[in-house]
Design an enzyme around this catalytic site. Structure first.
Site, PDB file in Angstrom:
ATOM      1  N   ASN A 253       0.834  -1.210   0.000  1.00  0.00           N
ATOM      2  CA  ASN A 253       0.000   0.000   0.000  1.00  0.00           C
ATOM      3  C   ASN A 253       0.864   1.253   0.000  1.00  0.00           C
ATOM      4  O   ASN A 253       1.891   1.319   0.675  1.00  0.00           O
ATOM      5  CB  ASN A 253      -0.913   0.008   1.226  1.00  0.00           C
TER       6      ASN A 253
ATOM      7  N   HIS B 179       5.896  -0.817  -2.861  1.00  0.00           N
ATOM      8  CA  HIS B 179       5.331  -0.125  -4.030  1.00  0.00           C
ATOM      9  C   HIS B 179       5.399   1.390  -3.890  1.00  0.00           C
ATOM     10  O   HIS B 179       4.725   2.115  -4.616  1.00  0.00           O
ATOM     11  CB  HIS B 179       3.889  -0.568  -4.281  1.00  0.00           C
TER      12      HIS B 179
ATOM     13  N   CYS C  96      11.804  13.222  -8.496  1.00  0.00           N
ATOM     14  CA  CYS C  96      12.239  13.727  -9.790  1.00  0.00           C
ATOM     15  C   CYS C  96      12.366  12.582 -10.794  1.00  0.00           C
ATOM     16  O   CYS C  96      12.794  11.479 -10.443  1.00  0.00           O
ATOM     17  CB  CYS C  96      13.577  14.447  -9.643  1.00  0.00           C
TER      18      CYS C  96
HETATM   19  P1  OAD Z   1      -6.222  -5.970  -4.661  1.00  0.00           P
HETATM   20  O1  OAD Z   1      -7.287  -4.954  -4.889  1.00  0.00           O
HETATM   21  O2  OAD Z   1      -5.720  -6.734  -5.818  1.00  0.00           O
HETATM   22  O3  OAD Z   1      -6.746  -7.044  -3.607  1.00  0.00           O
HETATM   23  C1  OAD Z   1      -7.365  -6.666  -2.420  1.00  0.00           C
HETATM   24  C2  OAD Z   1      -7.618  -7.944  -1.639  1.00  0.00           C
HETATM   25  O4  OAD Z   1      -8.150  -7.582  -0.372  1.00  0.00           O
HETATM   26  C3  OAD Z   1      -8.609  -8.906  -2.297  1.00  0.00           C
HETATM   27  O5  OAD Z   1      -8.075 -10.209  -2.233  1.00  0.00           O
HETATM   28  C4  OAD Z   1      -9.872  -8.776  -1.409  1.00  0.00           C
HETATM   29  O6  OAD Z   1     -10.563 -10.012  -1.315  1.00  0.00           O
HETATM   30  C5  OAD Z   1      -9.253  -8.413  -0.086  1.00  0.00           C
HETATM   31  N1  OAD Z   1     -10.105  -7.599   0.803  1.00  0.00           N
HETATM   32  C6  OAD Z   1     -10.922  -6.576   0.476  1.00  0.00           C
HETATM   33  N2  OAD Z   1     -11.452  -6.014   1.565  1.00  0.00           N
HETATM   34  C7  OAD Z   1     -10.973  -6.704   2.633  1.00  0.00           C
HETATM   35  C8  OAD Z   1     -11.130  -6.596   4.050  1.00  0.00           C
HETATM   36  N3  OAD Z   1     -11.890  -5.670   4.604  1.00  0.00           N
HETATM   37  N4  OAD Z   1     -10.472  -7.492   4.829  1.00  0.00           N
HETATM   38  C9  OAD Z   1      -9.676  -8.444   4.281  1.00  0.00           C
HETATM   39  N5  OAD Z   1      -9.489  -8.584   2.969  1.00  0.00           N
HETATM   40  C10 OAD Z   1     -10.108  -7.725   2.147  1.00  0.00           C
HETATM   41  O7  OAD Z   1      -5.055  -5.214  -3.875  1.00  0.00           O
HETATM   42  P2  OAD Z   1      -3.520  -5.664  -3.706  1.00  0.00           P
HETATM   43  O8  OAD Z   1      -3.392  -7.115  -3.547  1.00  0.00           O
HETATM   44  O9  OAD Z   1      -2.940  -4.788  -2.672  1.00  0.00           O
HETATM   45  O10 OAD Z   1       0.153  -2.036  -7.344  1.00  0.00           O
HETATM   46  O11 OAD Z   1      -2.949  -5.228  -5.124  1.00  0.00           O
HETATM   47  C11 OAD Z   1      -1.598  -5.381  -5.370  1.00  0.00           C
HETATM   48  C12 OAD Z   1      -1.103  -4.257  -6.234  1.00  0.00           C
HETATM   49  O12 OAD Z   1      -1.906  -4.137  -7.418  1.00  0.00           O
HETATM   50  C13 OAD Z   1      -1.202  -2.879  -5.606  1.00  0.00           C
HETATM   51  O13 OAD Z   1      -0.152  -2.599  -4.736  1.00  0.00           O
HETATM   52  C14 OAD Z   1      -1.178  -1.989  -6.801  1.00  0.00           C
HETATM   53  C15 OAD Z   1      -2.140  -2.735  -7.679  1.00  0.00           C
HETATM   54  O14 OAD Z   1      -2.003  -2.510  -9.045  1.00  0.00           O
HETATM   55  C16 OAD Z   1       0.786  -0.923  -7.691  1.00  0.00           C
HETATM   56  O15 OAD Z   1       0.258   0.157  -7.614  1.00  0.00           O
HETATM   57  C17 OAD Z   1       2.176  -1.144  -8.183  1.00  0.00           C
END
Ligand code: OAD
Length: 236
Positions: free
Chosen positions: A101, A118, A126
């Site tokens: 995050n 990330h 810059c």
């Molecule tokens: P995602 O949006 O891919 O996944 C969020 C996860 O959280 C899913 O598996 C949901 O089931 C779960 N979830 C949602 N609400 C929840 C809650 N209240 N309690 C527990 N689980 C919950 O997000 P990330 O895995 O963080 O990259 O995504 C990875 C990366 O993809 C991010 O860091 C970003 C994005 O593109 C960059 O910006 C480089």
């Protein structure tokens, strides 16, 4: 034994704990996730907003999108999931919080040993030199310029197709290797190399998610539910 009891047992007495968090941990603070219902990538195309090519083509549009997200984050507060991890850090000898995050809510909750693999949405850096600064602005007033070399400033986040910050990533890998337990909370575990930390783990993994992930069947314990409810239950 319930999954929660099993997870508590794994953590009891663990002196070295690593945690990997994703957007789901901030969902209960009102910050949209990326995938799933209401996710940012349902409404926006990553290749138009979160790649070096997108920024080269239209820096104003990309800045506007990040400023909009900064505005959402600025209004949000850390939730009980973030706070439970602060408590875990206080009672654990060696603790590393690896987060995908960029929102800074772990810092605002009080976590200390954080590795932001990330990047950080509150940094502007810059595109040419090493200059970077903390930038709390939430509205675009022209494309910000580097005060040192006059090149364009960009958000301090990692975009698709970019390398993760080397030292931060090395620390994250080391923390996972050196840990006795890995907690994985609120990530879809679909984005690499971050998700590779889970497959690299040679220790029991506790997964906390409202849904299944590609790792659910291989982890030691999968806890189904909200991280803001499960993390406090797991830890206290
Ligand atoms: P995602 O949006 O891919 O996944 C969020 C996860 O959280 C899913 O598996 C949901 O089931 C779960 N979830 C949602 N609400 C929840 C809650 N209240 N309690 C527990 N689980 C919950 O997000 P990330 O895995 O963080 O990259 O995504 C990875 C990366 O993809 C991010 O860091 C970003 C994005 O593109 C960059 O910006 C480089």
């Amino acid at each position: 034994m319930t999954p929660l009891e099993k997870a508590r047992g794994l953590l009891a007495g663990a002196e070295r704990v690593a945690v990997l968090t994703g957007a789901g941990i901030s969902a209960e603070s009102g910050i949209p996730t990326f995938r799933g219902p209401g996710g940012l990538w349902r409404n926006f195309r990553p290749e138009e907003l979160a790649t070096p090519e997108a920024f080269a083509k239209d820096p104003q549009l990309v800045w506007e999108w990040y400023m909009w997200r900064r505005g959402l984050i600025a209004e949000a507060q850390p939730n009980p999931g973030h706070r439970a991890l602060v408590g875990l850090e206080r009672r654990t000898l060696v603790f590393t919080l690896i987060t995908q995050n960029v929102d800074g809510l772990h810092d605002r909750a009080g976590s200390k040993n954080i590795r932001k693999i990330h990047g950080d949405i509150w940094l502007s850096r810059c595109t040419r030199c090493a200059y970077q600064r903390v930038d709390k602005s939430t509205a675009v007033d022209g494309i910000p310029q580097c005060p040192e070399c006059r090149a364009v400033l960009r958000p301090g986040v990692v975009w698709f197709g970019e390398q993760l910050p080397r030292l931060v990533w090395d620390d994250a890998e080391r923390a996972v290797h050196d840990s006795q337990v890995l907690i994985v909370a609120g990530t879809s575990a679909q984005v690499y190399p971050a998700a590779g930390l889970i497959s690299q783990a040679r220790v029991p993994v506790i997964e906390i998610n409202i849904d299944d992930t590609p790792f659910t069947s291989s982890v030691a314990v999968a806890l189904r539910g909200l991280s803001g409810e499960l993390l406090p239950k797991l830890l206290f």
